[in-house]
Design a protein around this motif. Structure first.
Motif, PDB file in Angstrom:
ATOM      1  N   PRO A  86      39.265  91.216   1.743  1.00  0.00           N
ATOM      2  CA  PRO A  86      39.573  92.548   0.489  1.00  0.00           C
ATOM      3  C   PRO A  86      38.962  92.087  -0.407  1.00  0.00           C
ATOM      4  O   PRO A  86      38.446  93.359  -1.216  1.00  0.00           O
ATOM      5  CB  PRO A  86      41.130  92.347   0.513  1.00  0.00           C
ATOM      6  N   SER A  87      38.572  91.043  -1.046  1.00  0.00           N
ATOM      7  CA  SER A  87      38.020  90.919  -2.344  1.00  0.00           C
ATOM      8  C   SER A  87      36.580  91.310  -2.261  1.00  0.00           C
ATOM      9  O   SER A  87      36.118  91.969  -3.015  1.00  0.00           O
ATOM     10  CB  SER A  87      38.148  89.497  -2.997  1.00  0.00           C
ATOM     11  N   TRP A  88      35.839  90.709  -1.128  1.00  0.00           N
ATOM     12  CA  TRP A  88      34.594  90.999  -0.979  1.00  0.00           C
ATOM     13  C   TRP A  88      34.272  92.551  -0.759  1.00  0.00           C
ATOM     14  O   TRP A  88      33.352  93.280  -1.300  1.00  0.00           O
ATOM     15  CB  TRP A  88      34.129  90.181   0.218  1.00  0.00           C
ATOM     16  N   VAL A  89      35.342  93.329   0.019  1.00  0.00           N
ATOM     17  CA  VAL A  89      35.018  94.551   0.145  1.00  0.00           C
ATOM     18  C   VAL A  89      35.140  95.571  -0.953  1.00  0.00           C
ATOM     19  O   VAL A  89      34.521  96.312  -1.207  1.00  0.00           O
ATOM     20  CB  VAL A  89      36.152  95.031   1.348  1.00  0.00           C
ATOM     21  N   PHE A  90      36.231  95.002  -1.817  1.00  0.00           N
ATOM     22  CA  PHE A  90      36.357  95.808  -3.209  1.00  0.00           C
ATOM     23  C   PHE A  90      35.119  95.479  -3.825  1.00  0.00           C
ATOM     24  O   PHE A  90      34.658  96.504  -4.454  1.00  0.00           O
ATOM     25  CB  PHE A  90      37.633  95.314  -3.796  1.00  0.00           C
ATOM     26  N   LEU A  91      34.538  94.314  -3.920  1.00  0.00           N
ATOM     27  CA  LEU A  91      33.475  94.255  -4.931  1.00  0.00           C
ATOM     28  C   LEU A  91      32.111  94.768  -4.453  1.00  0.00           C
ATOM     29  O   LEU A  91      31.459  95.423  -5.312  1.00  0.00           O
ATOM     30  CB  LEU A  91      33.300  92.555  -5.106  1.00  0.00           C
ATOM     31  N   ILE A  92      32.193  95.084  -3.326  1.00  0.00           N
ATOM     32  CA  ILE A  92      31.063  95.662  -2.589  1.00  0.00           C
ATOM     33  C   ILE A  92      31.017  97.267  -3.332  1.00  0.00           C
ATOM     34  O   ILE A  92      30.093  97.936  -3.550  1.00  0.00           O
ATOM     35  CB  ILE A  92      30.900  95.797  -1.149  1.00  0.00           C
ATOM     36  N   TYR A  93      32.114  97.727  -3.190  1.00  0.00           N
ATOM     37  CA  TYR A  93      32.434  99.274  -3.683  1.00  0.00           C
ATOM     38  C   TYR A  93      32.204  99.299  -5.287  1.00  0.00           C
ATOM     39  O   TYR A  93      31.336 100.406  -5.568  1.00  0.00           O
ATOM     40  CB  TYR A  93      33.764  99.567  -3.446  1.00  0.00           C
ATOM     41  N   VAL A  94      32.571  98.296  -5.869  1.00  0.00           N
ATOM     42  CA  VAL A  94      32.285  98.122  -7.485  1.00  0.00           C
ATOM     43  C   VAL A  94      30.942  98.240  -7.490  1.00  0.00           C
ATOM     44  O   VAL A  94      30.285  98.745  -8.666  1.00  0.00           O
ATOM     45  CB  VAL A  94      33.261  97.125  -7.983  1.00  0.00           C
ATOM     46  N   LEU A  95      30.176  97.347  -6.811  1.00  0.00           N
ATOM     47  CA  LEU A  95      28.599  97.203  -6.933  1.00  0.00           C
ATOM     48  C   LEU A  95      28.065  98.514  -6.721  1.00  0.00           C
ATOM     49  O   LEU A  95      27.185  98.855  -7.552  1.00  0.00           O
ATOM     50  CB  LEU A  95      28.221  96.602  -5.647  1.00  0.00           C
ATOM     51  N   SER A  96      28.285  99.388  -5.931  1.00  0.00           N
ATOM     52  CA  SER A  96      27.915 100.705  -5.608  1.00  0.00           C
ATOM     53  C   SER A  96      27.859 101.637  -6.680  1.00  0.00           C
ATOM     54  O   SER A  96      27.158 102.682  -6.756  1.00  0.00           O
ATOM     55  CB  SER A  96      28.483 101.407  -4.382  1.00  0.00           C
ATOM     56  N   LEU A  97      28.663 101.360  -7.665  1.00  0.00           N
ATOM     57  CA  LEU A  97      29.090 102.021  -8.938  1.00  0.00           C
ATOM     58  C   LEU A  97      28.208 101.791 -10.061  1.00  0.00           C
ATOM     59  O   LEU A  97      28.365 102.417 -11.024  1.00  0.00           O
ATOM     60  CB  LEU A  97      30.698 102.215  -9.418  1.00  0.00           C
ATOM     61  N   GLN A  98      27.277 100.709 -10.135  1.00  0.00           N
ATOM     62  CA  GLN A  98      26.738 100.174 -11.348  1.00  0.00           C
ATOM     63  C   GLN A  98      25.706 100.791 -11.433  1.00  0.00           C
ATOM     64  O   GLN A  98      24.999 100.951 -10.432  1.00  0.00           O
ATOM     65  CB  GLN A  98      26.667  98.511 -11.250  1.00  0.00           C
ATOM     66  N   SER A  99      25.086 100.455 -12.491  1.00  0.00           N
ATOM     67  CA  SER A  99      23.619 101.185 -13.058  1.00  0.00           C
ATOM     68  C   SER A  99      23.027 100.372 -13.847  1.00  0.00           C
ATOM     69  O   SER A  99      21.744 100.512 -13.945  1.00  0.00           O
ATOM     70  CB  SER A  99      23.874 102.721 -13.495  1.00  0.00           C
ATOM     71  N   SER A 100      23.629  99.517 -14.603  1.00  0.00           N
ATOM     72  CA  SER A 100      23.099  98.728 -15.770  1.00  0.00           C
ATOM     73  C   SER A 100      22.534  97.304 -14.991  1.00  0.00           C
ATOM     74  O   SER A 100      23.411  96.666 -14.214  1.00  0.00           O
ATOM     75  CB  SER A 100      23.703  98.470 -16.925  1.00  0.00           C
ATOM     76  N   ALA A 101      21.588  96.637 -15.706  1.00  0.00           N
ATOM     77  CA  ALA A 101      21.064  95.594 -15.052  1.00  0.00           C
ATOM     78  C   ALA A 101      22.036  94.401 -15.231  1.00  0.00           C
ATOM     79  O   ALA A 101      22.427  93.662 -14.131  1.00  0.00           O
ATOM     80  CB  ALA A 101      19.830  95.083 -15.821  1.00  0.00           C
TER      81      ALA A 101
END
Length: 411
Positions: A86-101
């Motif tokens: 569940p930690s990995w799945v959640f973090l992948i979703y969080v990654l998809s929301l990022q925009s800054s380097a």
């Protein structure tokens, strides 16, 4: 090996469930690299940043792989998987929301730290599913299916990224891992699995001189391999042919699977060390035309030959590991060697992206050849006289265990 033996095992309910349960998570691992690369490259228009982000995922995963292997040996499979999936799945979703380097690199690193040990959990279950007498056939099936995801993953990730966007590719990858994680955790074989008594940790392993020497070779090879993995999608993108990245990676992975199966099915008295030396020289030779290629048929042909050579070398490499590892380190040896090699793969990924963008893609491929040649020279000179434990033919049991440890995509 007769087809009837494969059919007999594939008809077993426990085998069917094991294959189907592990498949989604393995496919997710096959997709995550290019899904991340195309997502970051699209939102930043920077191949360098895409390479650094992909490298951050890989190095974070690699440097902690041994710790996750140790956790499984200590606590079993259920608890670690219930935390990491569940930690990995959640973090992948969080990654998809990022925009800054900065946030992208940070979240990518966290994704790597949270990598679910799907493959490290699946491999020990085959002994319970089919019995010791069928292990070599079972591992042949498992390795073939597992490496098929290495071929399919980049193709699917590229298609989804180019047609629906990098965010969708990341979401699809996360969904696969969620499904696969639940399926593995819910398997009775996984829930009832008991860690091996007396398994030793990484400290004893790294005190072994022969393991240290093999780990150094893995570092040199890993640096070159990381540069190759990122050079292919980066080069394809630069020449306005990003759709070629997946077929090129699939050619490399597919031919390596073929090479591994050819050597793995052999009956030979050659020692692991001698086989590894010869295969390593073949790898270096096949890599030499890389500098003169470009995305298309020329690079595809060279990658096909290189992958075949890599497949040969992989089998002998893990037979060398099986021959020299200390007793009681069957799982930790695999996990910690990936920590060492994978860390350098990640560094190579980051450096490769920079070289492609700032210098030239062919120069990056030239560095790949230099690295593979350096690995071969080290093996034939310094390492050859010191890996004495690997210069003896393996027993049939050791061959089975070595085949079980064939390289896996992530964990």
């Amino acid at each position: 090996m007769a087809m009837s033996e494969y059919s007999r095992l594939l008809a077993m309910p426990s085998v069917k469930r094991l294959i189907l349960s592990a498949f989604p998570g393995r496919l997710a691992y096959g997709m995550i690299g290019l899904s991340t690369f195309f997502f970051v490259q699209a939102i930043s228009n920077s191949i360098t940043l895409a390479g650094i982000a992909t490298g951050a995922e890989t190095i974070a995963s690699a440097t902690t792989a041994g710790l996750r292997g140790t956790a499984i040996d200590r606590f079993g499979q259920t608890k670690p998987l219930c935390i990491f999936v569940p930690s990995w799945v959640f973090l992948i979703y969080v990654l998809s929301l990022q925009s800054s380097a900065h946030s992208i690199i940070l979240v990518c690193a966290l994704v790597g730290f949270a990598s679910p040990p799907i493959n490290l959990s699946t491999r020990p279950l085959w002994r319970e599913a089919v019995g010791a007498e069928n292990l070599r056939i079972a591992f042949a099936i498992d390795t073939t299916i597992m490496n098929a995801t290495v071929v399919l993953g980049p193709v699917i990730a590229t298609s989804l990224s180019l047609n629906f966007g990098g965010e969708f590719a990341l979401w699809f990858t996360a969904a696969l891992m969620a499904i696969g994680g639940v399926l593995v955790i819910s398997m009775p074989l996984s829930r009832k699995w008991i860690p091996e008594l007396g398994a030793k940790g990484g400290k004893t392993l790294f005190q072994n001189r022969q393991f240290q020497i093999l780990a150094l070779e893995a570092m040199i090879f890993g640096l070159a391999w990381g540069m190759l993995e990122i050079s292919l999608p980066a080069f394809s993108t630069l020449v306005q042919k990003p759709h070629l990245a997946a077929p090129l990676l699939a050619t490399l992975a597919g031919s390596s699977v073929l090479g591994g199966l050819i050597v793995g099915a052999r009956k030979s008295t050659i020692t692991p060390l001698r086989g590894f030396k010869v295969a390593s020289a073949f790898v270096a030779l096949c890599s030499m035309p890389l500098f003169f290629t470009s995305p298309g048929w020329s690079l595809g042909v060279v990658l096909g030959a290189l992958g075949l050579a890599i497949g040969f070398a992989q089998v002998y490499h893990w037979e060398v590991l099986e021959a020299i590892r200390p007793a009681g380190t069957a799982t930790s040896a695999q996990a910690w060697l990936w920590t060492v090699e994978g860390s350098m793969v990640a560094l190579g990924t980051a450096l490769g992206g920079f070289v492609v963008e700032q210098l030239d893609a062919n120069i990056a491929l030239g560095f790949v050849t230099i690295g593979l040649c350096a690995s071969t020279i080290y093996l034939w000179t310094f390492a050859s006289t010191r890996l004495v434990g690997a210069d003896i033919p393996l027993s049939e049991i050791q061959k089975i265990d070595a085949f079980a440890d064939l390289p896996i995509a992530n964990e």
